[in-house]
Design an enzyme around this catalytic site. Structure first.
Site: not given
Ligand code: BES
Ligand code: ZN
Ligand code: ZN
Length: 479
Positions: A329, A259, A333, A331, A252, A270, A247
């Site tokens: 968010d 966020k 996947r 993104e 992000d 990220d 990835k």
């Molecule tokens: N990049 C984040 C996941 C992440 C969170 C990485 C904390 C490192 C530390 C990912 O893209 C994301 O935002 N995930 C969200 C998904 C949600 C919208 C379903 C999450 O896990 O909060």
């Molecule tokens: Zn995200």
């Molecule tokens: Zn992310």
């Protein structure tokens, strides 16, 4: 090179010395005189410490008694940690070099101790005005050990260098490392190690109909990239290639589902999955492992703008599947899915992806391990777990039952990009699985990819998690 590690046959007089011993009987074999030996024995009795020291004017001499208390894996990790502690001490005392003398006769002991020293010698100084002032003093480690071959020391230097390259990329902020810069960095790495690198830009990505990568990129000022890095020896051990997918979200923000609070902090991390996969391939090529490996690195930032993708959008992916966007968010996947279906054209032996994919993974097990799932890859997963224990980048396998796939069904598209409130790391994995038709292992490194503060040989910032794990995995395959 942060710490230069080299094997020597002769010990330079006056250099700081580190003795690795199995027990205190080995003190007879050192250059300590009677009084010094007694002093060390007393010190050991009094403090029950396994790292002891003596100071002769400006020369320091250390003795580390290797623990046999725990399992082999844990003992090796203790050696890495002691190596890192000692390294910190040497830097604090402005020492520049040392010679390690081994009396244990065990190559894995020496290599683990030295690895701990090497990994903890990392610094990210790119933006310090006075680099000289901040730089660690300790920069040269000589090893006198019969059990360790010169080749092994050379490879260890390469692996540590690969981990540090990964850390550097992760630590670089988005203002200096956007998708194109990430691709250019990988291109440079390829030139250095002899791997083939092809960077595809927006036009090519459009012609490949990578709808997921393009959707995430819509709110961005910078174009996306899709980088292919390949190491193919003349007669590789594997007929079908191994494919690594990383990835590469260089930043992000969450996109329109922005966020909030401090959740955006350090989201430059990220792209750690992409950095890991490029760095593993670099190490594999540099050490000339006889396996055919390809890394696929989709990259973009995830920003919000007038044209940013929005929840409700229905995206046609590279595979032809349609995805209902529930949350912008989620993104990672979206961009990984396009790389995973692209991977099908290689008819791969196995595909492994690494991604800072979900906060759920980090919440579940924290920073001490990697969350993993597999589909049709039970045996490789076992091997990966073994490698994980050996290098102490441990794997926690999560269930991957088909019921979880129910949670990403959509009424308006083939699937949606978000499951329910529960088991977020698993529904994310299930989303990715929809784009695979080969043995597949998913690694969610959201927890261990980035440390808020130094811990043992892991520095603050990018850790380079996954590089040593996957290198060990492929080393085993190549042998
Ligand atoms: N990049 C984040 C996941 C992440 C969170 C990485 C904390 C490192 C530390 C990912 O893209 C994301 O935002 N995930 C969200 C998904 C949600 C919208 C379903 C999450 O896990 O909060
Ligand atoms: Zn995200
Ligand atoms: Zn992310």
């Amino acid at each position: 090179m942060t710490l230069l590690i080299k094997k020597v046959n002769r010990i330079s007089a006056g250099d700081n010395i580190i003795y690795l011993v199995s027990n205190l009987k080995d003190l007879n074999r050192t250059k300590f005189n009677e009084r010094e030996q007694n002093y060390i024995r007393k010190q050991h009795k009094k403090n029950e410490k396994d790292l002891l020291s003596i100071n002769r004017l400006d020369q320091w001499i250390f003795v580390h008694i290797v623990s046999k208390k725990h399992s082999q894996h844990k003992n090796l990790e203790e050696l890495r940690k002691t190596g890192s502690t000692l390294c910190g001490w040497l830097n604090n005392h402005k020492a520049e070099s040392a010679t390690l003398i081994d009396f244990t006769g065990k190559r894995e002991h020496v290599l683990a101790f030295v690895e701990g020293m090497g990994l903890s010698s990392y610094q990210f100084l790119n933006y310090k005005k006075d680099k000289k002032k901040d730089k660690f003093s300790f920069s040269e480690l000589k090893i006198s050990a019969h059990a360790v071959r010169k080749e092994e020391v050379k490879d260890l230097n390469i692996i540590i260098d690969a981990v540090n390259k990964c850390r550097d990329m992760v630590n670089e902020p988005v203002s200096t490392l956007n998708a194109e810069k990430l691709a250019a960095t990988v291109k440079e790495m390829g030139a250095a190690c002899g791997a083939r690198v092809e960077v595809m830009g927006r036009k090519k990505i459009e012609s490949l109909k990578m709808g997921g990568l393009l959707a995430v990129n819509k709110g961005s000022f910078d174009p996306p990239t899709f980088t292919v890095m390949e190491w193919k020896p003349i007669e590789p051990i594997n007929e079908k290639p191994y494919v690594l997918v990383g990835k590469g979200v260089v930043y992000d923000t969450g996109g329109l589902n922005i966020k909030t609070g401090n959740y955006m902090e350090n989201m430059k991390r990220d792209m750690a999955g992409a950095a890991t996969m490029a760095s593993v391939l670099y190490a594999i090529a540099m050490t000339r492992l006889n396996v055919h490996v390809i890394a696929l690195l989709p990259a973009t930032d995830n920003r919000l703008d007038g044209n940013a993708y929005a929840s409700g959008d229905i995206i046609t992916m590279h595979s032809g599947l349609t995805v209902e966007v529930i949350n912008t968010d989620a993104e990672g996947r979206m961009i990984l899915a396009d790389a995973l279906s692209y991977a099908q054209k290689y008819n791969p032996e196995l595909v492994i992806d690494a991604a800072t994919l979900t906060g759920a993974a980090a919440r579940a097990i924290g920073k001490y391990g990697i969350v993993a799932m597999e589909a049709d890859a039970e045996k490789p997963m076992m091997k990966l777990k073994e490698a994980g224990n050996a290098v102490y980048e441990r794997i926690a396998e999560f269930p991957f039952w088909e019921e979880y796939a129910e949670l990403i069904k959509s009424n308006v598209a083939d699937i949606k990009n978000l499951g329910g409130a529960e088991a977020g790391m698993i529904t994310a994995g299930k989303f990715l699985e929809k784009f695979t038709d080969y043995p597949f292992i998913h690694l969610d490194i959201a927890g261990p990819a980035f440390f808020d503060k130094k811990d043992g040989y892991q520095p603050e910032g990018g850790t380079g998690i996954g590089v040593r794990l996957l290198y060990a995995f492929f080393q085993e395959i190549a042998e």
